[in-house]
Scaffold this motif. Structure first.
Motif, PDB file in Angstrom:
ATOM      1  N   CYS A 676     -48.545  89.163  23.518  1.00 29.40           N
ATOM      2  CA  CYS A 676     -48.610  88.900  22.093  1.00 29.40           C
ATOM      3  C   CYS A 676     -49.422  87.633  21.868  1.00 29.40           C
ATOM      4  O   CYS A 676     -49.813  86.942  22.825  1.00 29.40           O
ATOM      5  N   LEU A 717     -50.573 100.641  15.583  1.00 31.07           N
ATOM      6  CA  LEU A 717     -49.204 100.143  15.778  1.00 31.07           C
ATOM      7  C   LEU A 717     -49.145  99.109  16.903  1.00 31.07           C
ATOM      8  O   LEU A 717     -48.447  98.091  16.809  1.00 31.07           O
ATOM      9  N   ALA A 718     -49.915  99.363  17.978  1.00 32.35           N
ATOM     10  CA  ALA A 718     -49.934  98.397  19.081  1.00 32.35           C
ATOM     11  C   ALA A 718     -50.631  97.105  18.682  1.00 32.35           C
ATOM     12  O   ALA A 718     -50.201  96.013  19.073  1.00 32.35           O
ATOM     13  N   GLU A 720     -50.775  95.883  15.673  1.00 37.23           N
ATOM     14  CA  GLU A 720     -49.867  95.155  14.795  1.00 37.23           C
ATOM     15  C   GLU A 720     -48.744  94.509  15.595  1.00 37.23           C
ATOM     16  O   GLU A 720     -48.331  93.369  15.303  1.00 37.23           O
ATOM     17  N   LYS A 721     -48.258  95.202  16.615  1.00 32.88           N
ATOM     18  CA  LYS A 721     -47.199  94.645  17.433  1.00 32.88           C
ATOM     19  C   LYS A 721     -47.673  93.391  18.171  1.00 32.88           C
ATOM     20  O   LYS A 721     -46.896  92.483  18.455  1.00 32.88           O
ATOM     21  N   GLU A 724     -46.855  90.167  16.312  1.00 32.08           N
ATOM     22  CA  GLU A 724     -45.469  89.828  16.005  1.00 32.08           C
ATOM     23  C   GLU A 724     -45.071  88.582  16.792  1.00 32.08           C
ATOM     24  O   GLU A 724     -44.686  88.649  17.961  1.00 32.08           O
ATOM     25  N   SER A 811     -45.540  99.292   8.748  1.00 30.23           N
ATOM     26  CA  SER A 811     -45.991 100.387   9.598  1.00 30.23           C
ATOM     27  C   SER A 811     -45.039 101.572   9.569  1.00 30.23           C
ATOM     28  O   SER A 811     -45.469 102.730   9.617  1.00 30.23           O
ATOM     29  N   SER A 840     -45.971 107.747  16.920  1.00 35.17           N
ATOM     30  CA  SER A 840     -45.206 106.518  17.167  1.00 35.17           C
ATOM     31  C   SER A 840     -44.982 106.243  18.641  1.00 35.17           C
ATOM     32  O   SER A 840     -44.265 105.306  18.994  1.00 35.17           O
ATOM     33  N   PRO A 842     -45.456 104.800  22.265  1.00 38.74           N
ATOM     34  CA  PRO A 842     -46.024 103.497  22.675  1.00 38.74           C
ATOM     35  C   PRO A 842     -47.453 103.654  23.188  1.00 38.74           C
ATOM     36  O   PRO A 842     -47.747 104.552  23.983  1.00 38.74           O
TER      37      PRO A 842
END
Length: 1000
Positions: A676, A717-718, A720-721, A724, A811, A840, A842
C-alpha cells in the motif's frame, strides 16, 4: 578522258556529281540540297554493292573533315559544300539502312569532326539530322565493341548534351532556345535508338543524356512542368518514336531537324521543357530492370554536379515522374536506388540538403498514386531504420530524423498483400525492443536511446495509419481521426466518446495509374504489440508519453474487437439479431475465457499498475542482463521453451529468451512495489503520467467494453485498495492518494456511461463533485508523434495539505450497480451473482502477468508425441483393460502405408503404448513344463525361424485400417474399389494368418 565505270576514281565521280557546279554552289541556298538525280544514282549504286559502302563512307568523311576546316576559316563555299555533304551522308545512311554498320565508322567520325569544328547553328542542325538518321536505323551492336566507334559516339553525345544546356547566361533567349532544341532533338534520337538499350555502354551514355535533361527541368517552374507532363499523354511525339522497338529498321523513317524560321515567333521555354520531358519519359519508359538504376544514378549525379539538392520541390517532382514513367514491373528500382544513395551518406556528421532532398524524394515516391510492385518492403524498412538509428547516434536532435520517420511511415501507403502492414510493423517492433533493451550500440547517452524509441514509435504509428489516411485524403480530402486528432491529443479526463468503427482497407493489385487496395488488410496482432508494453514504464517521460499516444491509437483502430458492439451513442449492447446464436456464443466464450485481446489487456493493466504505484521506473541494459540470468528460470511456464513464439498470423514475434527477459524485469519491478502507499516509497509517476493512465483506460473501456469490464474492474478495485492508508499525515502521500483515487473515480464514470448505467454515473459524478483538488485537469496536448525535440514537460504531483479525507467512489456500491445493469448481464451472459463474484475476485499484478501469456500446449513435436508421461506409464502399471485410454491418447498423425503394414504384421497395437492392455510377458510355448525335471530349469533350444515374415495381424484391425485408408466398400455403399478382404471364415479358429487378397 573518259573514266571507266569501275575505275578507281569512279566512286569519287559519283559523289562529286551530286554537288552543284562551283559557280552555282552559293545559289543553292537556303536549302543546300544535292542534285536529286545524281544522288539517286549514288544511293542505288551503294544499295546494290554493299562492299563499296565502306569506301563511299571514307570518301565522304574526308570531304566533310576538309570542308569543316575551310568553313571554320569563314569560307562561304566550303560551308555550302559542307551542308550538301551532310545531306549526301544522310541519304546514303537512309537508303543503306540494312548495311548501316558498314557506314557507321565513317559517319560517326564525320559527325564528331563537324561538331568539334563548327559553331554554326545551321551546320549543327544538319549534323544533328544526320546523327538522328543513324540512331534511327542502327542496331547499336558496334557501340561498346568497336573502340573507335564507341569513342566517337560518346564524344558526340557529350557535345550534344552541352549544346542542350548552352546559353544559360545568354541574353538572347530565342537563340538559346534554338540551340537547346537542336541538342535535345539529337539526344531524343539517341534515347529512342537501339544504340542506347542494346549497347554495353548504357551507363556511360545515360550519364550524358540525363544530366542535360535534368538541367533544363530544374530551370522551369513546377507548374509549367506539370502542364507539359500532362500534354505528353495527350499528344504523343510520333508513332515512329513511340514504336521504334517494334518496327523493323526497314520500316522506320528518320525525322529531319530544322531551324526556326527567322521573323517568326521564336521557341519559348515551354517548347524546350516539352522536348526535354519527352526525351526523359522515353528514356525511363524503355529501360529495363537492370537499366533503370543506372538512369536514376545518372539523375542523382546530375543533382550532385549542379547542386540541385537545394531545389526540394523539383527533386520531389523528378522522383515522382521517374517512378511514373518507368515500366510497371521495374518501378521498384527507383525507390530502392534512392534508399541506397541515402545509405551511402548516412555517416556524414551534419545533415545536408542532399539528405533532406533524398528523404523527401523517397517519401514522395511511396505516397504517390503510382502503383509499385516487386518492392522489397522488408529490405527498404530495414535500411531506413538503420539510417535512422545512425543519425540518432550522431545527433539526437538531427533534423533528418523526423524526415526519416516520414519515410518509414510512407511505406504503408502501398499495400499489396493482407499481412504487409503486419510484417512491417513486426520489423519495427523488433528493432524497437532491441533499442529498448540494448540502447544505441556504442552510445550510453539516454537522450539517444529516448530519441530512437520516440522516432521508431512515430514511424510505427504512421506506418499503420498510412493506408487509411491515403484513402481518406483521396476520397474525402481530409485525414481520418487518428493519433493527432483532438480526441486523442486533448487532455483527459474524457468521459464519453464514440468508438471508431472498424473499416478494413480494401486494396487490390492492378496495373493502373490509380491507388491500389487489398481486401481484408490484416491488422497488427495483439501478441506483436504486447512486446512494446514495457515502454509504459520507461524511465524517460517523453518515451512514456509518446507510447501512451501510440497505445491509444492501437486500442482505437487495431486491436481485435470480436464480439464488441457499441451503438452510435457509445453504449455497449448485444447484437442478437445481426449475428447468429453460434457466433454470439463463440464471441462470449472468447471474451469470458480469454483470447489474444484479453491477454493483451491483462498485460497492459500490469504495466499501468507498475506505472501508478512503483517507486522505480525503467531499467538499464546491465540490469536487464543480470535480471535475465537470475530470474529467467523462475518465470512460470518458460521451462523448455527455446523455440520462437508466433503470432496469430504464423510469423515470429520475439524469441522467448527476450520475452523472458522482459517478464523478469516486470517481476523485479513488481517485487519492489509495496502493498500500500507509504511515505518511504512514493510512486515516481507524475501528474502527466496519471493523466495518460486515464487516457489509456478510458480508450480501452470505450472500444473494448466487455473485455475491459472483465479485466479492468478487478484492477480498479486493487488500485483503490492500494490507496487505503490509515492516518495520512504526509502532504505528498495525501496527494498521491487523491490523484490515484481520482483516476479510479473517473474510470468508474466512463464505465457507467459506456454501459448506460445511470446508478453508476450518479455515484461517480457525486463523488467527483466533492473532490478537494483535481490534478487531472487538461495539461495541454500529448506529444504529437513525429515531432521530435524537447516535447511536453511532465507536470509533477503537487503536495496537498492533509485536510478533509476524500474516499472517492464507493467501490461496493459501484460494483453492485454495475452487476445489476441489464446491458452488462446480457453482454456477459451471466447472472448478477456470478458476475459480482468474478469482478470482485482479488486482483494481483502477478496473476494478471500470468494470464497475459498464452498457455502452452502439452504437445511438443521435438520432444514427444503429445502423450503425457502419466499416459505412457499407465499401460505398464495397470494390467486391466482401460478402453478410455484409447480415446485420450489420440494422435494427430495421418494414416499411411506404415500403419497398414503394422496391422498386417500384428504390430499395430504395439505402435501405441496406450493400446497395450497387458504387461510384457515371456511366451511359454517352447519352454519345458514345470512337472518335468530339468537342471536349472533352462529354456529349451528353439528352432531357427524363417526369414520370410508372416502376416499374423488381427483381421478386425486390418479391416479398420483399410477403412481409414478408404479402401473397400464403406457402409455398404457402392464404390469403384471392391472390398479388399472377404468375410473371414470361422472354420479355422487356430489359424491367425491372413492371406493377402492381391493377386499378380
Amino acid at each position: 578522258m573518259i573514266h571507266l565505270p569501275f575505275s578507281p576514281n569512279h566512286l569519287k565521280n559519283l559523289i562529286t556529281a551530286c554537288y552543284p557546279p562551283n559557280a552555282a554552289l552559293l545559289n543553292s541556298a537556303p536549302e543546300y540540297r544535292p542534285n536529286a538525280q545524281e544522288l539517286s544514282r549514288l544511293t542505288y549504286y551503294a544499295a546494290n554493292r554493299p562492299g563499296k559502302i565502306n569506301k563511299l563512307g571514307g570518301e565522304l568523311e574526308k570531304r566533310i573533315k576538309l570542308e569543316c576546316k575551310k568553313a571554320q576559316a569563314n569560307n562561304i563555299r566550303s560551308r555550302a559544300s559542307l551542308l550538301i555533304s551532310l545531306s549526301i551522308m544522310k541519304a546514303l545512311a537512309s537508303e543503306c539502312r540494312r548495311d548501316i554498320s558498314l557506314l557507321t565508322p565513317s559517319l560517326l567520325a564525320a559527325v564528331d569532326a563537324a561538331l568539334a569544328s563548327s559553331s554554326d547553328l545551321e551546320v549543327v542542325a544538319r549534323v544533328a539530322s544526320l546523327f538522328k538518321a543513324f540512331t534511327t536505323f542502327t542496331d547499336g551492336r558496334l557501340i561498346g565493341v568497336d573502340q573507335s566507334v564507341t569513342k566517337d559516339y560518346l564524344s558526340i553525345l557529350e557535345k550534344f548534351a552541352k549544346m542542350s544546356t548552352a546559353g544559360s547566361r545568354s541574353q538572347d533567349l530565342e537563340y538559346r532556345n534554338r540551340t537547346r532544341l537542336v541538342g535535345l532533338a539529337a539526344l531524343t534520337g539517341a534515347v529512342t535508338s537501339e544504340a542506347l538499350y542494346s549497347s554495353t555502354t548504357f551507363r556511360h551514355q545515360v550519364s550524358h543524356i540525363v544530366s542535360a535533361l535534368l538541367i533544363n527541368v530544374q530551370e522551369v517552374e513546377i507548374a509549367v512542368l506539370e502542364n507539359e507532363s500532362v500534354s505528353l499523354k495527350q499528344k504523343p511525339m510520333s508513332p515512329y518514336l513511340e514504336e521504334f522497338r517494334t518496327r523493323p529498321p526497314v520500316e522506320r523513317r528518320a525525322a529531319s531537324i530544322h531551324l526556326h524560321v527567322d521573323g517568326d515567333r521564336g521557341p519559348t521555354v515551354t517548347d524546350v521543357s516539352n522536348a526535354c520531358l519527352r526525351a526523359l519519359s522515353s528514356l525511363f519508359d524503355h529501360s529495363n530492370g537492370a537499366q533503370v538504376p543506372y538512369a536514376v544514378q545518372a539523375a542523382l549525379n546530375s543533382l550532385d554536379e549542379r547542386d540541385g539538392w537545394n531545389k526540394l520541390e523539383h527533386c520531389r517532382w523528378i522522383a515522382a515522374k521517374m517512378t511514373e514513367w518507368t515500366q510497371y514491373q521495374y518501378r521498384y528500382a527507383v525507390p530502392t536506388r534512392l534508399v541506397e544513395r541515402l545509405q551511402e551518406d548516412q555517416d556524414m556528421p551534419v545533415t545536408t540538403p542532399l539528405h533532406s532532398a533524398l528523404a523527401a524524394m523517397i517519401t514522395t515516391v511511396f505516397t504517390s498514386p503510382t502503383p509499385l510492385v516487386n518492392l522489397s518492403t522488408s529490405d527498404i524498412i530495414s535500411n531506413l531504420i538503420t539510417i535512422l538509428l545512425r543519425r540518432v547516434a550522431i545527433d539526437p536532435l538531427d533534423m533528418l530524423i523526423s524526415e526519416l520517420t516520414e519515410c518509414i511511415a510512407s511505406l504503408g501507403t502501398h499495400v499489396y498483400y493482407a499481412d504487409q502492414i503486419h510484417d512491417l510493423a513486426g520489423e519495427l517492433i523488433s528493432r524497437l525492443v532491441s533499442v529498448e533493451l540494448n540502447g544505441i550500440p556504442g552510445h550510453d547517452n539516454d537522450g539517444c536511446r529516448a530519441q530512437a524509441l520516440r522516432s521508431l514509435l512515430a514511424g510505427l504509428v504512421g506506418l499503420i495509419r498510412a493506408p487509411e489516411r491515403h484513402d481518406a485524403l483521396k476520397e474525402h480530402g481530409s485525414p481520418r481521426l487518428g493519433i493527432d486528432s483532438p480526441k486523442v491529443a486533448n487532455a483527459v479526463p474524457k468521459t464519453s466518446g464514440t468508438p471508431i468503427a472498424e473499416q478494413p482497407v480494401r486494396i487490390s493489385i492492378e496495373p493502373a495509374e490509380t491507388p491500389t487496395r487489398v481486401p481484408n488488410r490484416a491488422k497488427v496482432a495483439p501478441e506483436t504489440w504486447q512486446d512494446t508494453l514495457n515502454l509504459l514504464c520507461d524511465g524517460n517521460y517523453l518515451v512514456r508519453a509518446d507510447y501512451t499516444s501510440s497505445l491509444v491509437f492501437y486500442l482505437e483502430s487495431q486491436i481485435s474487437r470480436r464480439g464488441e458492439y457499441t451503438d452510435e451513442d457509445g453504449v455497449r449492447r448485444l447484437r442478437s439479431l445481426s449475428a447468429g446464436p453460434m457466433q454470439n456464443a463463440g464471441n462470449v466464450m472468447a471474451m469470458l475465457y480469454g483470447d489474444e485481446s484479453t491477454r493483451f489487456l491483462h498485460a497492459m493493466h500490469v504495466y499501468l499498475y507498475v506505472l501508478a504505484t512503483s517507486g522505480s521506473l525503467g531499467a538499464s541494459s546491465s540490469f536487464l542482463s543480470r535480471s535475465a540470468l537470475a530470474e529467467e528460470a523462475t518465470i512460470p511456464g518458460t521451462e523448455d521453451r527455446d523455440s520462437p513464439t508466433r503470432s496469430q498470423h504464423g510469423r515470429p514475434s520475439l524469441s522467448l529468451p527476450i520475452r523472458s527477459r522482459k517478464q523478469s524485469v516486470v517481476q523485479q519491478l513488481l517485487a519492489r512495489i509495496p502493498a500500500c502507499l507509504s511515505s518511504s516509497t512514493l510512486p515516481l509517476a507524475t501528474a502527466s503520467d496519471y493523466r495518460n493512465i486515464t487516457v489509456a483506460l478510458t480508450t480501452m473501456h470505450e472500444h473494448l467494453p466487455v473485455r475491459g469490464l472483465l479485466a479492468g474492474v478487478p484492477f480498479l478495485l486493487a488500485l483503490e485498495k492500494f490507496t487505503e492508508v490509515d492516518g495520512v499525515e504526509d502532504a505528498g502521500l495525501h496527494a498521491r492518494m487523491l490523484i490515484i483515487r481520482e483516476v479510479v473515480s473517473r474510470v468508474w464514470l466512463v464505465l457507467g456511461k459506456v454501459w448506460d448505467c445511470v446508478e453508476l454515473v450518479a455515484i461517480a459524478t457525486q463523488a467527483l463533485e466533492v473532490l478537494p483538488v483535481s490534478q487531472l485537469q487538461p495539461l495541454g496536448e500529448l506529444n504529437t508523434l513525429g515531432i521530435h525535440g524537447v516535447g511536453e514537460q511532465p507536470v509533477s504531483v503537487e503536495s496537498v495539505e492533509t485536510g478533509r479525507r476524500w474516499s472517492g467512489v464507493d467501490s461496493s456500491a459501484a460494483l453492485a450497480a454495475l452487476t445489476e445493469n441489464k446491458n452488462v448481464l446480457e453482454a456477459t451472459a451471466m447472472d448478477s451473482e456470478t458476475l459480482y463474484t468474478r469482478l470482485s475476485a482479488p486482483w494481483s499484478a502477478e496473476s494478471a502477468l500470468k494470464n497475459s501469456v498464452e498457455p502452452q500446449a502439452s504437445y511438443d513435436a521435438l520432444r514427444g508425441d503429445g502423450i503425457s508421461p502419466r499416459m505412457k506409464l499407465a499401460p505398464a502399471l495397470m494390467h486391466i483393460e482401460n478402453m478410455s485410454l484409447q480415446s485420450l491418447a489420440r494422435s494427430t498423425r495421418g494414416v499411411g502405408v506404415t500403419d497398414l503394414r503394422d496391422a498386417l504384421e500384428g504390430r499395430s497395437s504395439m505402435s501405441n503404448p496406450a493400446l497395450v492392455n497387458k504387461a510384457p510377458s515371456i511366451s511359454t510355448l517352447e519352454h519345458t513344463g514345470a512337472s518335468e525335471v530339468q537342471p536349472f530349469h533352462r529354456l529349451a533350444p528353439t528352432r531357427s525361424r524363417p526369414d520370410t515374415r508372416k502376416l499374423n495381424g488381427n483381421p478386425s484391425e486390418v479391416r479398420d485400417m483399410l477403412n481409414k485408408l478408404r479402401i473397400g466398400k464403406p457402409n455398404g455403399s457402392g464404390n469403384l474399389l471392391k472390398a479388399s478382404f472377404p468375410s473371414i471364415q470361422r472354420s479355422e479358429p487356430r489359424s491367425s494368418t491372413l492371406i493377402p487378397p492381391y493377386k499378380s
